[in-house]
Design a protein around this motif. Structure first.
Motif, mmCIF file in Angstrom:
data_model
loop_
_atom_site.group_PDB
_atom_site.id
_atom_site.type_symbol
_atom_site.label_atom_id
_atom_site.label_comp_id
_atom_site.label_asym_id
_atom_site.label_seq_id
_atom_site.Cartn_x
_atom_site.Cartn_y
_atom_site.Cartn_z
ATOM 1 N N THR A 136 42.739 15.516 -11.009
ATOM 2 C CA THR A 136 42.684 16.412 -12.120
ATOM 3 C C THR A 136 42.021 15.949 -13.073
ATOM 4 O OG1 THR A 136 45.219 16.260 -11.147
ATOM 5 C CG2 THR A 136 44.732 17.126 -13.430
ATOM 6 N N ILE A 142 48.432 22.224 -17.323
ATOM 7 C CA ILE A 142 49.060 21.117 -17.175
ATOM 8 C C ILE A 142 48.844 20.370 -18.670
ATOM 9 C CG2 ILE A 142 49.238 20.301 -14.662
ATOM 10 C CD1 ILE A 142 46.357 18.902 -15.453
ATOM 11 N N GLY A 190 45.978 11.071 -10.637
ATOM 12 C CA GLY A 190 45.511 11.977 -11.343
ATOM 13 C C GLY A 190 43.865 12.106 -11.476
ATOM 14 N N TYR A 224 47.593 16.722 -20.156
ATOM 15 C CA TYR A 224 47.303 15.607 -19.911
ATOM 16 C C TYR A 224 48.126 14.428 -20.133
ATOM 17 C CZ TYR A 224 42.786 18.083 -18.490
ATOM 18 O OH TYR A 224 41.762 18.784 -17.945
ATOM 19 N N PHE A 259 51.971 10.382 -10.835
ATOM 20 C CA PHE A 259 52.484 11.665 -11.207
ATOM 21 C C PHE A 259 53.812 11.783 -10.360
ATOM 22 C CE2 PHE A 259 48.589 11.673 -13.641
ATOM 23 C CZ PHE A 259 49.268 12.046 -14.903
#
Ligand code: ATP
Length: 741
Positions: free
Chosen positions: A353, A322, A350, A324, A485
């Motif tokens: 993550t 991904i 997130g 950021y 997101f």
């Protein structure tokens, strides 16, 4: 079951079973009738030969027939040579076997027990008994007598005999003396007798209403009790007022002096903080001061970022697949540069993550990193999401319970810190001040700490306002993630959570593409029927979600739509009685094989085993959910399977277990479920808050169904009143910062 109370008496013939831990006993009592009677109940140390008087009820056991269930037992010493011999020969007194018993009765006849207790050295008259052995036999017997007098005292004052064993473990043969001198100690630790009960006993024993011990006990109880309401301290005025109301003291000055005495003794610490004259129980004060000191020191510590940090983060992004968002990148950068940091945000912003990014960074820097969370379920989820090992904070610190003091001890502390170079804690909103202090004490001086959490979740069950105080102090480097997101934003669950957090009523329209439904059922009976139908039919059949993956949540226990009534209804529908299913009544509950249940108290002292018996360990914790594997009424044991850890509950432990088809939102903190059904019905306004609604919504992973009244959903959204928690952490963090410059 026949509930009529009866009394029987006789001589104990044999003891068939005795549980050393809790005193549960099955024995045969010779009542002079042709056949001996089976008596069951808490009669610790009962031995053949003793005379026994029991009060209780006759019951019928499916396999063992008629037996007498003793609620109260009074025991007399054996009289007559035969009974004395039976008693001594039974092994009831350590060090005396059959042969010695026979010789004692031959030598001393009916006086054998008197000699044993008061003149044990005379036992040397028996061949083979040395002076040393005689004294140790006398000592063992006196211990027995101590236990017996203790039990007589307890039952004589209407207290449960189950208190005997824990009291004995804690005070040994001084137990009775200790309780007489201070009945209030019964309220402490695992004894957990209600304050009012201990207070009645004290008054019965002649403690005056203004007795200093009574006043001190009242004050300590108020402080202790208020920890459960989240307060780390109480302002002096409030403490005095509440205690006065609790115990009805006439003399306000005496109460004032009692508080001063507690402070002088160091049991209570008083200090001006956060604009209040704050009174703390000493351990809470120490915890708060330690957290402020350590967090301040760590916050000041700036580290040299590693060379090529940007490149390193790009590599980590690539490995995670991904890119950021700017705030996420900032979080990973900050973790490289500061010893302590906070990472906060709502659902779908997130956090996990970013946490994985920080973990990858630490690994790349060669730091040994421990992942931890406050509950077993949260730790399991964290471990799965990071494909790494994660433990509860208690487990990480190797927490033990000391039954003697009723206190927790941590194997890892200042003198034996954790090996880890870095610790990452998820779900920090659930961490209370005491646990945080224990964790910080176990970190090496240079250990890094990353605290991740959502401050809008309900605060910790234990005392303090830790996460929110840390954030609001502004002293700790913080990254707040705000962007939801895209993938997450498609979920109506996540969108609704953010709406609620902003004070907007979530959209309650139903659309088959959504993961959030609202069913209008303002009538509690109708709501309950709908919930049962959802669990039994609609969700399994229409959405493919099996019943055991659905969790019902309610803001309340007892009111309309509360967990108590929901549990009864759901149990009747999904796990009705069956011939092959064992069940046991306990208080308002019937525990039945197959039921979903929850442990409602931290128990560090309970043993679990895996089914194959190869692995075992200690501890089941508040909020752990399992299902009943077996109800064994013969051994009086209920076996619960907590995710593969099997735990046996004896009757005296059943108070730690509750049905869990429906649980309160508070109890669901830190857990996630595939599907959540939430009741939103009219109830006490203090329970209908935005925090409760937000926490409930964020427990659902795939599906959320709210059943109830849209007016209640709107009221919950609007009710942003958070009950105030007295905590001095924020003020201390500010003070610490100022004091050193
Ligand atoms: N930088 C990113 N680019 C694209 N998608 C991302 C990014 N960061 C996170 N996501 C996605 O957003 C969703 C939410 O992320 P994540 O699970 O990390 O959030 P969270 O704050 O931990 O949420 P929750 O508290 O609900 O578990 C996930 O599907 C994740 O893959």
């Amino acid at each position: 079951m026949d509930e009529i109370m009866n009394c029987i008496e006789g001589t104990v013939e044999t003891v068939i079973y005795q549980n050393e831990e809790n005193g549960y006993t099955v024995l045969k009592l010779d009542t002079g009738e042709e056949e001996a009677v089976t008596v069951v109940g808490c009669i610790p140390g009962a031995a053949p030969g003793e005379s026994l008087w029991v009060q209780g009820a006759w019951t019928r056991h499916a396999s063992y027939g008629e037996q007498f269930k003793a609620e109260v037992a009074r025991r007399g010493m054996p009289t007559g040579e035969k009974a004395i011999f039976d008693y001594l020969a039974s092994g009831a007194v350590k060090g005396i076997g059959m042969a010695t018993a026979r010789r004692m009765v031959e030598e001393f006849g009916e006086n054998a027990l008197e000699v044993l207790e008061n003149e044990p050295e005379r036992l040397t008259a028996i061949k083979g008994v040395t002076r040393k052995r005689a004294l140790s036999m006398g000592e063992a017997f006196r211990l027995q007598m101590g236990m017996r007098r203790l039990l007589d005292f307890l039952t004589g004052h209407g207290l449960p005999p189950q208190l005997g064993m824990p009291l004995y473990r804690r005070f040994g043969d001084r137990a009775l003396e200790a309780v007489r001198a201070d009945p209030y100690l019964l309220t402490e630790g695992e004894l957990a007798v209600a304050f009012g009960v201990a207070d009645d006993l004290a008054l019965e024993l002649g403690f005056g209403s203004d007795h200093p011990r009574r006043l001190e006990a009242g004050l300590t109880f108020e402080l202790q009790h208020n920890l459960d309401n989240g307060h780390t301290f109480l302002p002096r005025g409030k403490l005095l007022y509440a205690t006065q109301a609790l115990i009805g003291v006439a003399d306000a000055e005496a109460l004032d002096s009692a508080l001063d005495a507690l402070t002088a003794r160091g049991a209570v610490t008083e200090e001006a903080v956060a604009g209040e004259e704050a009174c703390y129980l000493a351990p809470l004060y120490d915890a708060e001061v330690e957290v402020a000191r350590r967090i301040t020191a760590m916050s000041r510590n700036e580290l040299y970022p590693p060379d090529g940090l940007e490149g390193l983060i790009s590599c980590i992004e690539k490995a995670q697949g991904i890119t950021y968002a700017p705030q996420q990148r900032l979080a990973v950068e900050l973790a490289a540069q500061r010893q302590v940091m906070l990472l906060t945000g709502g659902p779908g912003t997130g956090k996990t993550t970013s946490l994985r990014g920080v973990l990858a960074l630490f690994e790349a820097l060669g730091l040994e990193t421990a992942l931890a969370a406050p509950t077993g379920r949260a730790a399991k989820r964290l471990g799965e999401l990071c494909s790494a090992e994660a433990a509860t904070i208690h487990r990480l610190l190797e927490t033990r319970f000391d039954p003697r003091t009723g206190q927790l001890t941590f194997a890892h502390n200042e003198s034996d810190p954790l090996k880890a170079d870095a610790v990452i804690v998820d779900e920090t909103s659930m961490v209370d001040i005491s646990l945080m202090s224990a964790l910080l004490s176990a970190l090496r001086e240079d250990c890094r700490l990353v605290l991740v959490g959502d401050p809008d979740q309900l605060p910790s069950v234990g005392a303090g306002n830790l996460l929110s105080d840390l954030i609001r102090s502004g002293r700790v480097p913080t990254v707040r993630l705000t962007e939801v997101f895209r993938q997450a934003a498609e979920s109506a669950i996540i969108r609704s959570a953010h709406q609620v957090n902003r004070g907007e009523v979530p959209e309650l329209k139903n659309d088959s593409r959504r993961d959030f439904f609202f069913l209008r059922r303002p009538d509690p009976v109708h709501a309950e029927e709908t919930i049962v139908e959802l669990i039994q039919k609609r969700l399994p059949e229409n959405m493919g979600i099996p019943s055991h993956q659905i969790q019902v949540l309610s803001p309340t226990r007892k009111y309309a739509g509360g967990t108590a009534s929901l549990n009864r209804a759901i149990q009747a529908a999904v796990n009705p009685p069956g011939e092959d299913k064992g069940e046991r009544k306990f208080g308002p509950y019937i525990f039945r094989q197959g039921d979903r249940v929850m442990q409602v108290k931290n128990n560090y002292d309970i043993l679990w085993k895996t089914q194959d018996g190869l692995e075992m360990g200690m501890g089941v914790f508040n909020g752990d959910i399992g299902h009943i594997l077996e109800v064994d009424n013969r051994r009086e044991l209920i076996t619960v399977d907590f995710d593969g850890h099997l735990v046996e509950y004896a009757p005296d432990m059943l108070g730690e277990l509750e049905p869990a088809y429906a649980v309160t939102v508070h109890k669901s903190q830190g857990s996630e479920y595939r599907a959540v059904i939430l009741t939103a019905l009219d109830t006490a306004p203090r329970l209908l808050t935005r925090g409760v609604l937000y926490t409930a919504i964020t427990r659902a992973r795939e599906l959320l169904v709210i059943v109830g009244d849209e007016g209640v959903v709107a009221r919950m959204t609007a009710n942003n009143r958070q009950s105030k928690r007295y905590s001095g952490l924020r003020a201390r963090l500010a003070e610490e910062e100022n004091s050193s410059f």
